[in-house]
Design an enzyme around this catalytic site. Structure first.
Site, short mmCIF file in Angstrom:
data_model
loop_
_atom_site.label_atom_id
_atom_site.label_comp_id
_atom_site.label_asym_id
_atom_site.label_seq_id
_atom_site.Cartn_x
_atom_site.Cartn_y
_atom_site.Cartn_z
N ASP A 1 -26.63 -44.59 23.12
CA ASP A 1 -25.31 -44.30 22.57
C ASP A 1 -25.39 -43.97 21.09
O ASP A 1 -25.10 -44.79 20.22
CB ASP A 1 -24.40 -45.51 22.80
CG ASP A 1 -22.94 -45.15 22.62
OD1 ASP A 1 -22.64 -43.95 22.53
OD2 ASP A 1 -22.11 -46.07 22.57
N LYS B 1 -29.05 -44.28 28.90
CA LYS B 1 -28.20 -43.36 28.14
C LYS B 1 -27.97 -44.02 26.78
O LYS B 1 -27.24 -45.00 26.67
CB LYS B 1 -26.88 -43.12 28.86
CG LYS B 1 -26.03 -42.09 28.19
CD LYS B 1 -24.86 -41.72 29.06
CE LYS B 1 -24.04 -40.58 28.49
NZ LYS B 1 -23.65 -40.73 27.13
N GLU C 1 -32.92 -42.78 33.44
CA GLU C 1 -33.20 -43.11 32.04
C GLU C 1 -32.02 -43.86 31.46
O GLU C 1 -30.92 -43.79 31.99
CB GLU C 1 -33.32 -41.80 31.22
CG GLU C 1 -34.46 -40.94 31.62
CD GLU C 1 -34.42 -39.59 30.90
OE1 GLU C 1 -33.71 -39.44 29.88
OE2 GLU C 1 -35.12 -38.69 31.37
N LYS D 1 -21.74 -44.33 33.64
CA LYS D 1 -21.32 -45.13 32.49
C LYS D 1 -21.13 -46.58 32.90
O LYS D 1 -20.45 -46.85 33.90
CB LYS D 1 -19.98 -44.59 31.93
CG LYS D 1 -20.05 -43.18 31.36
CD LYS D 1 -20.98 -43.05 30.20
CE LYS D 1 -20.40 -42.91 28.85
NZ LYS D 1 -19.28 -42.22 28.49
N CYS E 1 8.45 -54.79 2.41
CA CYS E 1 7.51 -55.58 3.21
C CYS E 1 6.08 -55.23 2.79
O CYS E 1 5.64 -54.07 2.95
CB CYS E 1 7.77 -55.26 4.69
SG CYS E 1 6.71 -56.16 5.80
N PHE F 1 -10.82 -41.63 28.21
CA PHE F 1 -11.02 -40.21 27.93
C PHE F 1 -11.36 -39.46 29.23
O PHE F 1 -10.78 -38.43 29.55
CB PHE F 1 -12.14 -40.04 26.90
CG PHE F 1 -12.38 -38.62 26.50
CD1 PHE F 1 -11.67 -38.05 25.46
CD2 PHE F 1 -13.31 -37.83 27.17
CE1 PHE F 1 -11.87 -36.73 25.08
CE2 PHE F 1 -13.52 -36.50 26.81
CZ PHE F 1 -12.80 -35.96 25.76
N ASP F 2 -12.31 -40.01 29.98
CA ASP F 2 -12.73 -39.34 31.22
C ASP F 2 -11.60 -39.27 32.23
O ASP F 2 -11.45 -38.28 32.94
CB ASP F 2 -13.93 -40.07 31.83
CG ASP F 2 -15.20 -39.77 31.04
OD1 ASP F 2 -15.21 -38.79 30.28
OD2 ASP F 2 -16.17 -40.53 31.18
N CYS G 1 7.69 -60.64 5.57
CA CYS G 1 8.77 -60.57 4.57
C CYS G 1 10.04 -61.26 5.04
O CYS G 1 11.00 -61.35 4.30
CB CYS G 1 9.06 -59.12 4.22
SG CYS G 1 9.88 -58.23 5.55
N TYR H 1 -35.72 -34.87 26.25
CA TYR H 1 -35.61 -33.56 26.88
C TYR H 1 -36.47 -32.57 26.09
O TYR H 1 -36.36 -32.50 24.86
CB TYR H 1 -34.14 -33.16 26.85
CG TYR H 1 -33.73 -31.93 27.64
CD1 TYR H 1 -34.42 -31.50 28.76
CD2 TYR H 1 -32.58 -31.22 27.26
CE1 TYR H 1 -33.99 -30.39 29.47
CE2 TYR H 1 -32.14 -30.11 27.97
CZ TYR H 1 -32.85 -29.70 29.06
OH TYR H 1 -32.42 -28.61 29.76
N CYS I 1 9.47 -54.17 11.82
CA CYS I 1 10.15 -54.73 10.66
C CYS I 1 10.83 -53.55 9.95
O CYS I 1 10.16 -52.60 9.57
CB CYS I 1 9.14 -55.40 9.73
SG CYS I 1 9.86 -55.73 8.11
N SER J 1 -23.09 -31.08 27.61
CA SER J 1 -22.80 -32.50 27.76
C SER J 1 -23.17 -32.89 29.20
O SER J 1 -23.71 -32.08 29.94
CB SER J 1 -21.31 -32.62 27.47
OG SER J 1 -20.81 -33.78 27.95
N LEU J 2 -22.89 -34.11 29.58
CA LEU J 2 -23.18 -34.53 30.96
C LEU J 2 -21.87 -34.90 31.63
O LEU J 2 -20.97 -35.42 30.97
CB LEU J 2 -24.07 -35.77 30.95
CG LEU J 2 -25.51 -35.60 30.48
CD1 LEU J 2 -26.18 -36.96 30.32
CD2 LEU J 2 -26.30 -34.74 31.47
N CYS K 1 10.20 -60.98 10.62
CA CYS K 1 8.91 -60.47 10.16
C CYS K 1 8.08 -61.60 9.55
O CYS K 1 8.55 -62.29 8.63
CB CYS K 1 9.13 -59.36 9.14
SG CYS K 1 7.59 -58.76 8.43
S1 IVH Z 1 -29.93 -35.56 28.83
C1 IVH Z 1 -28.48 -31.10 29.30
N1 IVH Z 1 -30.70 -38.02 28.52
O1 IVH Z 1 -25.53 -38.31 26.36
C2 IVH Z 1 -28.21 -32.54 29.14
N2 IVH Z 1 -28.75 -37.32 27.37
O2 IVH Z 1 -22.91 -37.62 27.47
C3 IVH Z 1 -29.11 -33.17 28.18
N3 IVH Z 1 -27.74 -39.03 25.98
O3 IVH Z 1 -25.18 -35.16 24.86
C4 IVH Z 1 -28.79 -34.59 27.97
N4 IVH Z 1 -29.20 -40.62 26.40
O4 IVH Z 1 -26.37 -37.00 23.55
C5 IVH Z 1 -29.79 -37.09 28.19
N5 IVH Z 1 -31.52 -40.16 28.32
C6 IVH Z 1 -30.64 -39.25 28.00
C7 IVH Z 1 -29.57 -39.52 27.11
C8 IVH Z 1 -28.64 -38.52 26.83
C9 IVH Z 1 -28.12 -40.30 25.72
C10 IVH Z 1 -26.54 -38.40 25.40
C11 IVH Z 1 -26.75 -37.00 24.89
C12 IVH Z 1 -25.76 -36.17 25.65
C13 IVH Z 1 -24.75 -37.19 26.05
C14 IVH Z 1 -23.95 -36.74 27.23
#
Ligand code: IVH
Length: 711
Positions: free
Chosen positions: A132, A130, A128, A331, A473, A42-43, A452, A245, A467, A102-103, A449
């Protein structure tokens, strides 16, 4: 066209295709919770789109995925259904006090170094984990949790507070000490809602037993759970939440780190993994440590977040349209494991595509045991010269299906299996003797196949073997039925893949039209079902008779006719009878319909068996004629007389005519005082232009016209 213009035109097409692909991927990820691309893919695509948009600034579009964060807000589905209760409908949407951004992502030391180089010298960086899951914004008003908003489209989100209240880690009221320091009475905390690994696995097991679709990963499961309408069900699933945050006016502390420690004292769940780093090496050491250690955490993490610690510096750095400049995500590379390929089997999909499947020696990967992975297609296997017995790399990206991404080099291959490297008779190995001819015969894709027995075909230009036995099938028939009942098609609840399997194996449904002949008795007598399920299924079947023509067309499962294309076709051909008669030229005049799709449609309606199915569906009472309201998209152009003139690049004239009508306007032939405006393309006739100017009729460009309809 010279070479330069050719490149330009291909790149423009690429740009539009990427916008479409990324918008769809966002929808799949945020709304449907079934990701189609890994984060990395995606990125990469997003980066390419950004590059192209820079090169072609005239193609700017405020709606491009580069300009906004992915949205978890679901488009309304026209037909009410039981499944509707499972999804994000029924939540009040509330505007965020501060946009929820987003980041930007990074994948290497170099990219992080580049980010740090743009920060003030000597800056402190908080590292920190991240998490998921999905982000949540918690509002505390006068110490009480009043709202919990999903990110939505970044500007407004769904208020899922009742569901959030089921999470034990989230205080419903601030502790006394917390409340007293807030002079404004308002506090916002943002964090990540997660489904811990254990709960995720339990949930998927239950879903498997019920024949329901599995969640690809805990993130999707958390997101699906948070959008349930039944808080009791949410409570059972066991969500968790980490906060990262804090926002509001006059909050205590001058650094991000200190604020989080204060939040912890106030009773919020803050990760202990937070660390203040002073240079790139310290950051990289943190990353190296957690890349390993994260595997022991009870929750999924997909990277590290780096944030400028000093809040005044944060403020100075500010934001771009999509993300803060004071933070960046790193990431982790998708996890890979080396394991033995025990056997290659072949799976036939809904469209007849035969996919080679790697049956692996089980390995632990991103928290789950993996034993099957896709080998993509014949070319992939040949290029990597993969055979049974090889040691292969398996990777799990964001998708549910793990994939083989490579083979360990020959030296590392277990020598004991080397003589087995024959596609013809791998089962004889290692006991059987391999002759010299057998040893190097090369890999052979099956010719018939596996389901079938029909002879497989490989369409010119496609990587897949197919197929062709669409109507005989079993997996293709069952797949067609599954597609037909799916949410975006006929939306028939209760008919999961296991139930379809069951009814198919009993000979009760042999094609999609048979669904409408099912009786209460047929269903109720099945093991695992019963009277109540039968009633629900029949109610869903009955309700599906109201599904509009465009979705019925999509549900038929004509190859390459997706949801959007079906909508466009249904707008042009408002009855199935018209569509049956459509010529290639008429079909390709529709936006999105190329030669191949046109041929597929014509071939579909030339097939006796399909015509028989369509007739039976018609008799069952399905909508095969457009209802007027489907065509009436809005009244934005009500009362407007519009002349179309010139040549257009984004839609055909015919389509513009339909758009005008669909939005309540009238397309008129010649310019007069009554004309509201001229929709003017390139090379508009000089006479017309003169006339419009002389009586003061405005000319509206194609882009402005489309923007007008979007607004
Ligand atoms: S800070 C203004 N800290 O990652 C930015 N985000 O890809 C505030 N996420 O939308 C985000 N762990 O849902 C922040 N330690 C962390 C995080 C975190 C997961 C998520 C968050 C954000 C997404 C961005």
């Amino acid at each position: 066209m010279d070479l330069f213009s050719q490149i330009e035109s291909t790149e423009r097409e690429e740009l539009l295709a990427l916008r479409k692909e990324l918008a769809e991927a966002n929808y799949k990820y945020y709304v449907e919770n079934t990701p189609t691309l890994s984060d990395y893919e995606f990125d990469q695509k997003m980066k390419r789109l950004e590059e192209l948009e820079k090169a072609y600034p005239e193609m700017y579009d405020a709606n491009s995925p580069t300009q906004k964060v992915g949205s978890d807000i679901e488009e309304p589905t026209p037909t009410p259904s039981l499944k509707g209760r499972e999804k994000g409908k029924g939540f009040a949407q509330v505007a965020h006090k501060y946009p929820m951004l987003s980041l930007s992502n990074s994948y290497s030391r170099e990219e992080i170094a580049d980010w740090i180089s743009k920060l003030p010298a000597g800056v402190e960086i908080v590292c920190e984990l991240k998490f998921d899951g999905l982000s949540i914004s918690l509002w505390y008003e006068n110490g009480i949790l009043t709202k919990a908003l999903t990110r939505g489209d970044g500007v407004k989100g769904d208020n899922v507070v009742e569901n959030i209240k089921t999470i034990a880690a989230i205080p419903q009221r601030l502790s006394d000490i917390g409340y007293r320091v807030l002079d404004t009475g308002f506090l916002e905390l943002r964090g990540e809602v997660l489904l811990p690994w254990e709960a995720f696995e339990r949930l998927n097991k239950e879903r498997e037993a019920e024949g329901e679709a599995l969640f690809a990963n805990p993130r999707n499961a958390a997101s699906g759970t948070l959008k349930l309408q039944d808080s009791g069900e949410v409570a059972k699933r066991g969500l968790d939440c980490y906060l990262y945050y804090m926002l509001g006016d006059n909050l205590p502390a001058g650094t991000h780190f200190d604020r989080l420690q204060i939040a912890k004292q106030w009773g919020f769940k803050i990760s202990d993994a937070i660390k203040v780093c002073r240079n790139l090496d310290e950051v990289m050491a943190y990353i190296a440590y957690w890349d390993i250690e994260r595997k022991n955490l009870p929750v999924a993490t997909d990277g590290i977040v780096l944030k400028v610690n000093n809040l005044a510096q944060q403020e100075e750095l500010g934001f771009t349209a999509k993300s803060p400049r004071w933070a960046i995500a790193y990431k982790f590379p998708a996890e890979k494991q080396l394991t033995r390929l025990n056997a290659i089997t072949y799976q036939v999909g809904r469209t007849g595509v035969v996919t080679p499947v790697a049956n692996l020696e089980p390995v632990q990967l991103s928290g789950t045991t993996v034993q099957r992975a896709t080998l993509h297609n014949e070319d992939f296997i040949r290029q990597l010269d993969i055979r049974e017995g090889d040691m292969v790399w398996v990777e799990k990206g964001g998708e549910i299906i793990p994939k083989i991404v490579g083979k360990e080099n020959a030296n590392a291959v277990d020598r004991a299996v080397a003589p087995c490297r024959s596609a013809q008779a791998p089962v004889d190995c290692p006991t059987g003797l391999k002759t010299a001819e057998l040893f190097d015969t090369g890999y052979m894709f099956p010719t018939h196949c596996p389901e079938c027995g029909a002879e497989l075909v490989r369409v010119e230009g496609e990587a897949a073997w197919r197929c062709p036995n669409e109507t005989g099938c079993p997996p293709q028939i069952k797949g067609k039925i599954e597609h037909f009942v799916s949410r975006k098609a006929m939306n028939i609840d209760g008919l999961g893949s296991e139930t379809i399997d069951l009814l198919y194996s009993q000979g009760l449904i042999k094609d999609i039209a048979d669904i409408y002949r099912l009786t209460q008795d047929d269903i109720a007598k099945q093991e695992r079902l019963g009277e109540k399920s039968a009633q629900n299924i029949l109610a869903g079947i009955e309700q599906s008779k109201q599904v509009p023509w465009a979705r019925v067309l999509f549900a038929l499962g004509i190859r390459m006719v997706g949801e959007t294309t079906a909508k466009k076709i249904a707008r042009r051909f408002t009855t199935i009878e018209q569509l049956k008669q459509a010529s290639t030229d008429q079909l390709i005049a529709i936006d999105d319909v190329g030669e191949q799709i046109a041929q597929n449609i014509i071939a579909y309606f030339n097939d006796e068996n399909n015509l028989n199915i369509v007739n039976r569906l018609h008799e069952a009472g399905l909508q095969m004629v457009s209802q007027d309201e489907e065509l009436q998209l809005s009244t934005k152009l009500a009362g407007k007389n519009i002349v179309i003139s010139g040549v257009f690049s984004q839609h055909s004239r015919d389509e513009y005519k339909q758009m005008i009508e669909a939005h309540g306007g009238k397309n008129v032939g010649s310019i007069s005082k009554k004309t509201s405006f001229v929709l003017a393309g390139d090379n508009m006739g000089p006479e017309k232009r003169k006339k419009a100017e002389s009586i003061g009729i405005p000319l509206v460009s194609e882009e402005d016209f489309l923007a007008m309809l979007e607004a």
